[in-house]
Design a protein around this motif. Structure first.
Motif, PDB file in Angstrom:
ATOM      1  N   HIS A  20       0.835  -1.201   0.000  1.00 32.35           N
ATOM      2  CA  HIS A  20       0.000   0.000   0.000  1.00 32.35           C
ATOM      3  C   HIS A  20       0.866   1.246   0.000  1.00 32.35           C
ATOM      4  O   HIS A  20       1.579   1.515   0.939  1.00 32.35           O
ATOM      5  CB  HIS A  20      -0.917   0.014   1.224  1.00 32.35           C
ATOM      6  CG  HIS A  20      -2.069  -0.918   1.121  1.00 32.35           C
ATOM      7  ND1 HIS A  20      -3.039  -0.800   0.163  1.00 32.35           N
ATOM      8  CD2 HIS A  20      -2.402  -2.002   1.862  1.00 32.35           C
ATOM      9  CE1 HIS A  20      -3.930  -1.760   0.309  1.00 32.35           C
ATOM     10  NE2 HIS A  20      -3.559  -2.509   1.327  1.00 32.35           N
ATOM     11  N   GLU A  22      -0.941   3.994  -1.419  1.00 33.77           N
ATOM     12  CA  GLU A  22      -2.152   4.765  -1.180  1.00 33.77           C
ATOM     13  C   GLU A  22      -3.180   3.808  -0.581  1.00 33.77           C
ATOM     14  O   GLU A  22      -3.095   2.605  -0.768  1.00 33.77           O
ATOM     15  CB  GLU A  22      -2.715   5.352  -2.482  1.00 33.77           C
ATOM     16  CG  GLU A  22      -1.763   6.271  -3.210  1.00 33.77           C
ATOM     17  CD  GLU A  22      -2.357   6.747  -4.519  1.00 33.77           C
ATOM     18  OE1 GLU A  22      -3.585   6.667  -4.679  1.00 33.77           O
ATOM     19  OE2 GLU A  22      -1.588   7.192  -5.386  1.00 33.77           O
ATOM     20  N   ARG A  23      -4.146   4.365   0.124  1.00 35.62           N
ATOM     21  CA  ARG A  23      -5.197   3.536   0.699  1.00 35.62           C
ATOM     22  C   ARG A  23      -6.530   4.184   0.410  1.00 35.62           C
ATOM     23  O   ARG A  23      -6.725   5.363   0.695  1.00 35.62           O
ATOM     24  CB  ARG A  23      -5.019   3.372   2.212  1.00 35.62           C
ATOM     25  CG  ARG A  23      -5.982   2.354   2.832  1.00 35.62           C
ATOM     26  CD  ARG A  23      -5.632   0.954   2.346  1.00 35.62           C
ATOM     27  NE  ARG A  23      -6.712   0.034   2.580  1.00 35.62           N
ATOM     28  CZ  ARG A  23      -6.830  -0.739   3.667  1.00 35.62           C
ATOM     29  NH1 ARG A  23      -5.930  -0.670   4.609  1.00 35.62           N
ATOM     30  NH2 ARG A  23      -7.830  -1.585   3.780  1.00 35.62           N
ATOM     31  N   ALA A  24      -7.445   3.412  -0.188  1.00 38.24           N
ATOM     32  CA  ALA A  24      -8.791   3.918  -0.390  1.00 38.24           C
ATOM     33  C   ALA A  24      -9.447   4.086   0.970  1.00 38.24           C
ATOM     34  O   ALA A  24      -9.465   3.163   1.777  1.00 38.24           O
ATOM     35  CB  ALA A  24      -9.598   2.955  -1.254  1.00 38.24           C
ATOM     36  N   THR A 260      -8.259   8.373  -2.084  1.00 35.49           N
ATOM     37  CA  THR A 260      -7.179   7.608  -1.480  1.00 35.49           C
ATOM     38  C   THR A 260      -6.291   8.563  -0.698  1.00 35.49           C
ATOM     39  O   THR A 260      -6.189   9.750  -1.020  1.00 35.49           O
ATOM     40  CB  THR A 260      -6.329   6.875  -2.536  1.00 35.49           C
ATOM     41  OG1 THR A 260      -5.646   7.843  -3.339  1.00 35.49           O
ATOM     42  CG2 THR A 260      -7.200   6.012  -3.435  1.00 35.49           C
ATOM     43  N   ARG A 262      -2.422   8.898   1.573  1.00 30.76           N
ATOM     44  CA  ARG A 262      -1.086   8.346   1.763  1.00 30.76           C
ATOM     45  C   ARG A 262      -0.442   9.062   2.950  1.00 30.76           C
ATOM     46  O   ARG A 262      -0.839  10.164   3.327  1.00 30.76           O
ATOM     47  CB  ARG A 262      -0.225   8.523   0.512  1.00 30.76           C
ATOM     48  CG  ARG A 262      -0.088   9.961   0.046  1.00 30.76           C
ATOM     49  CD  ARG A 262       0.751  10.079  -1.206  1.00 30.76           C
ATOM     50  NE  ARG A 262       0.673  11.402  -1.807  1.00 30.76           N
ATOM     51  CZ  ARG A 262       1.407  12.438  -1.451  1.00 30.76           C
ATOM     52  NH1 ARG A 262       2.285  12.301  -0.481  1.00 30.76           N
ATOM     53  NH2 ARG A 262       1.276  13.602  -2.055  1.00 30.76           N
ATOM     54  N   HIS A 308      -8.619   4.494   7.039  1.00 30.10           N
ATOM     55  CA  HIS A 308      -9.542   3.630   6.300  1.00 30.10           C
ATOM     56  C   HIS A 308     -10.596   3.051   7.238  1.00 30.10           C
ATOM     57  O   HIS A 308     -11.799   3.080   6.947  1.00 30.10           O
ATOM     58  CB  HIS A 308      -8.749   2.509   5.622  1.00 30.10           C
ATOM     59  CG  HIS A 308      -9.615   1.383   5.125  1.00 30.10           C
ATOM     60  ND1 HIS A 308      -9.892   0.285   5.903  1.00 30.10           N
ATOM     61  CD2 HIS A 308     -10.246   1.196   3.947  1.00 30.10           C
ATOM     62  CE1 HIS A 308     -10.664  -0.548   5.216  1.00 30.10           C
ATOM     63  NE2 HIS A 308     -10.897  -0.009   4.035  1.00 30.10           N
ATOM     64  N   CYS A 356      -2.882   1.679  -5.428  1.00 31.96           N
ATOM     65  CA  CYS A 356      -3.935   1.329  -4.470  1.00 31.96           C
ATOM     66  C   CYS A 356      -4.584   0.041  -4.949  1.00 31.96           C
ATOM     67  O   CYS A 356      -5.343   0.050  -5.927  1.00 31.96           O
ATOM     68  CB  CYS A 356      -4.968   2.457  -4.357  1.00 31.96           C
ATOM     69  SG  CYS A 356      -6.264   2.131  -3.144  1.00 31.96           S
TER      70      CYS A 356
END
Length: 662
Positions: A20, A22-24, A260, A262, A308, A356
């Motif tokens: 990861h 980026e993370r949704a 997303t 980060r 998240h 992502c």
């Protein structure tokens, strides 16, 4: 922790399986066991101090807002200084000194002091104007009418009513409109309509008719537009050298936010705004914005996985405290949707570079993808054709240039390995051979030769210009039998292109019917001019199918049937004939043996294996030219499927290369 920078993304490699960057923020996906960053308490104290100052400032603004100050009205001061302006009416100061009669009107009047004085002065001015008008009038009837109006304006009942009206109108003007409860009124109306579809009750039918009324639908559309504007930035304040922005977003329970994030040291930064989400529709979040708080919960110092988990449980109105990005936000422009056909398989779970993974869009070779954003040249946002209703958020796919670079890198690594092996086994090479290897390497790394995507457009064939049907397949796969069967059943609908040859005509043959008989020099001239789709030599005679012959059948309104070698597909596709290519694939080895035996053909095992292997090579090397594939497991079923595909060209538009329509 080891970090590597690849194409502008930071890849963390501290633990296996962690990818990861980026993370949704609220999409379900595989969790990563990444190290949590420490909390920055100093900054949060500054933010809390800012909130306290903002609260005190708002209280100060409202304090004394309704205090009465007669001196604020210039008109009232003028009236009090000039007695001639009044008409038997006490000034405001005199009324204040006089004993007050307790009535229900006083609380209303007391709501506004200076405005009340201004309203009374307007009445006095109106009376002065009427008196002047009365003096200018010549007829007695008009003078009497003006006198009646003046008497009405001087009555205590009228002045009290006017005072109440003035106070109430001022209060109503100060009341701010109620904040919108949702920005999805249109979606709610559609949801109610779906529920009412099965209702037979009178009230349900009446409500359904109201919701489908164009005026109400336009009202709901206007409501959503205004609601989005209402739920915009509440404040942008300069505090301790930092611009802090407060924004609100409306997030439904089953609708992802579509962004997303980060980690940038302790900061949580918006990395990407995904098409189709609430964030993209609002236009309030921008890439590069740092998130400080969400609904009062501090965010700085949290890991993207924690953000998240937090946002996945939230819905309704979300209030974000942000530090806006310092980069200039480009002017919004309407994205043009580009439709492409994929020429490779893609699985984001196997891609180490996808920024992502939860938003990665998997697809297979031949799928049509609707690319709606190319803002990031390395990672496009797209939908799969047919999945738009089931896919609320756009998915990430590799950009064309990025994918070509990766495929080029895959090709050069084996070539270099072979070159190194060659140096080991053969230490001396001629300069000519080395130059040849170098040119081969350069040719392999040419991005134009690497198939990734091709831009497509929908095309509906005209009724009088049918697309040629090209049947492709290995020997003994049955493609020629299918062509003959079509010609025998409907000769008025299907036809073949008359080929050219340099041999002499036989007794029963006529020029232009069985063949176009031409001289060898004329044939070679046309061949050099690129007029033939395919050509070959047999027993010292040249044979070939020209584009003009195919075009002649198309112009006649019939469907031209072609059986071509795969090498001819590039030439056929480069023409303006717009062919529809169908690959006739053989069945399994045992089934193929049975079908050939039914036709009285006896083939060896090696020949069967060769048919299967040739079909596999055709599929690997030329499948990007195929519009459809039919496995000839049963000749009758294959024929019916062929007829269905051909009839479909008359009823449904088909995806064709956009270059064909230019």
């Amino acid at each position: 922790m080891i970090t590597s920078h690849t194409n502008g993304y930071v890849q963390e490699a501290s633990a296996p399986g962690v990818s990861h960057r980026e993370r949704a923020v609220d999409c379900p996906g595989q969790e990563g066991s990444l190290i949590k960053s420490p909390h920055c308490s100093v900054h949060m104290e500054r933010i809390q101090h800012y909130h306290e100052e903002l609260r005190k400032r708002r209280e100060g603004d409202h304090k004394g807002k309704h205090d009465i100050d007669p001196n604020t009205s210039l008109r009232l001061k003028k009236l009090s200084q000039n007695p001639k302006m009044g008409i038997d009416n006490p000034t405001f100061e005199e009324k204040e000194k006089a004993p007050k009669e307790v009535t229900s009107l006083e609380p209303v009047v007391a709501l506004s002091g200076s405005s009340l004085c201004a309203r009374l002065s307007e009445l006095e001015e109106l009376l002065q104007v009427l008196k002047w008008v009365q003096q200018c009038l010549m007829d007695s009837q008009s003078q009497q009418d003006v006198e009646t109006i003046m008497q009405l304006l001087t009555k205590e009942e009228f002045r009290n009513a006017y005072t109440i009206y003035s106070a109430l109108s001022q209060q109503m003007s100060r009341v701010s409109p109620t904040s919108p409860l949702t920005v999805q009124a249109q979606d709610l109306c559609q949801e109610v309509q779906r529920v009412l579809q099965t209702s037979q009750q009178k009230e349900g039918l009446e409500l359904s008719a109201l919701l489908t009324n164009p005026h109400l639908q336009a009202l709901m559309q206007a409501h959503d537009i205004v609601a989005v504007q209402e739920l915009t930035e509440e404040s942008v304040t300069q505090y301790l050298g930092e611009t802090v922005k407060l924004v609100r977003l409306q997030k439904a329970r089953d609708t992802p936010l579509g962004a997303t994030v980060r980690n940038d040291l302790d900061n949580v930064v918006v990395s990407r705004v995904v098409k189709g989400g609430a964030a993209e529709r609002s236009g309030l979040l921008s890439e590069g914005d740092e998130i400080l708080e969400i609904n009062g919960i501090p965010i700085r110092g949290k890991h993207v996985n924690e953000v998240h988990d937090l946002l996945q449980e939230m819905h309704g109105t979300l209030t974000f405290l942000l530090i806006p990005t310092s980069h200039n936000k480009p002017a919004p422009h309407r994205q043009t949707v580009m439709h492409v056909r994929a020429y490779f398989d893609y699985d984001p779970s196997d891609d180490l570079f996808v920024p992502c993974r939860e938003l990665g869009l998997s697809f297979q070779k031949g799928d049509i993808l609707h690319v709606i954003s190319q803002d990031d040249p390395n990672w496009w946002q797209a939908y799969r054709d047919g999945d738009e209703d089931n896919q609320p958020l756009a998915g990430l796919i590799p950009g064309k240039s990025f994918q070509q670079q990766r495929e080029s890198l895959k090709k050069t690594i084996p070539d270099r390995s072979q070159e190194q092996q060659g140096k080991i086994w053969c230490s001396k090479k001629s300069k000519k051979l080395r130059r040849k290897n170098t040119s081969t390497l350069n040719r392999n790394t040419d991005h134009d030769d690497i198939l990734t995507y091709e831009e497509m457009s929908l095309y509906h064939q005209p009724a009088n210009r049918k697309r040629p049907i090209a049947l492709i397949g290995p020997a003994n796969s049955g493609y020629d039998d299918l062509r003959r069967r079509l010609l025998s059943i409907e000769p008025e609908k299907f036809a073949v292109a008359v080929p050219h040859t340099t041999r002499n005509p036989r007794i029963h043959e006529r020029n232009g019917r069985e063949y176009h008989f031409v001289s060898r020099s004329a044939f070679e001239t046309d061949l050099a001019a690129g007029k033939f789709i395919e050509s070959g030599e047999y027993e010292k005679n040249l044979y070939g199918t020209s584009m003009d012959s195919v075009r002649h059948v198309v112009n006649s309104g019939r469907i031209c049937l072609l059986c071509l070698h795969t090498r001819s597909l590039q030439v056929l596709r480069s023409s303006n004939l717009k062919p529809f290519v169908i690959f006739i694939a053989p069945p399994s080895q045992e089934r193929l043996r049975t079908l050939l035996a039914t036709d009285g053909k006896t083939v060896k095992l090696e020949e069967l294996k060769e048919v299967i292997e040739n079909a596999r090579e055709m599929d690997v090397n030329y499948s990007h030219f195929f519009d459809a594939t039919i496995v000839n497991f049963d000749p009758d079923q294959a024929f019916q499927e062929l007829r269905r595909l051909i009839d479909k060209l008359d009823t449904e538009p088909q995806w064709v290369p956009t270059s064909w329509l230019c």
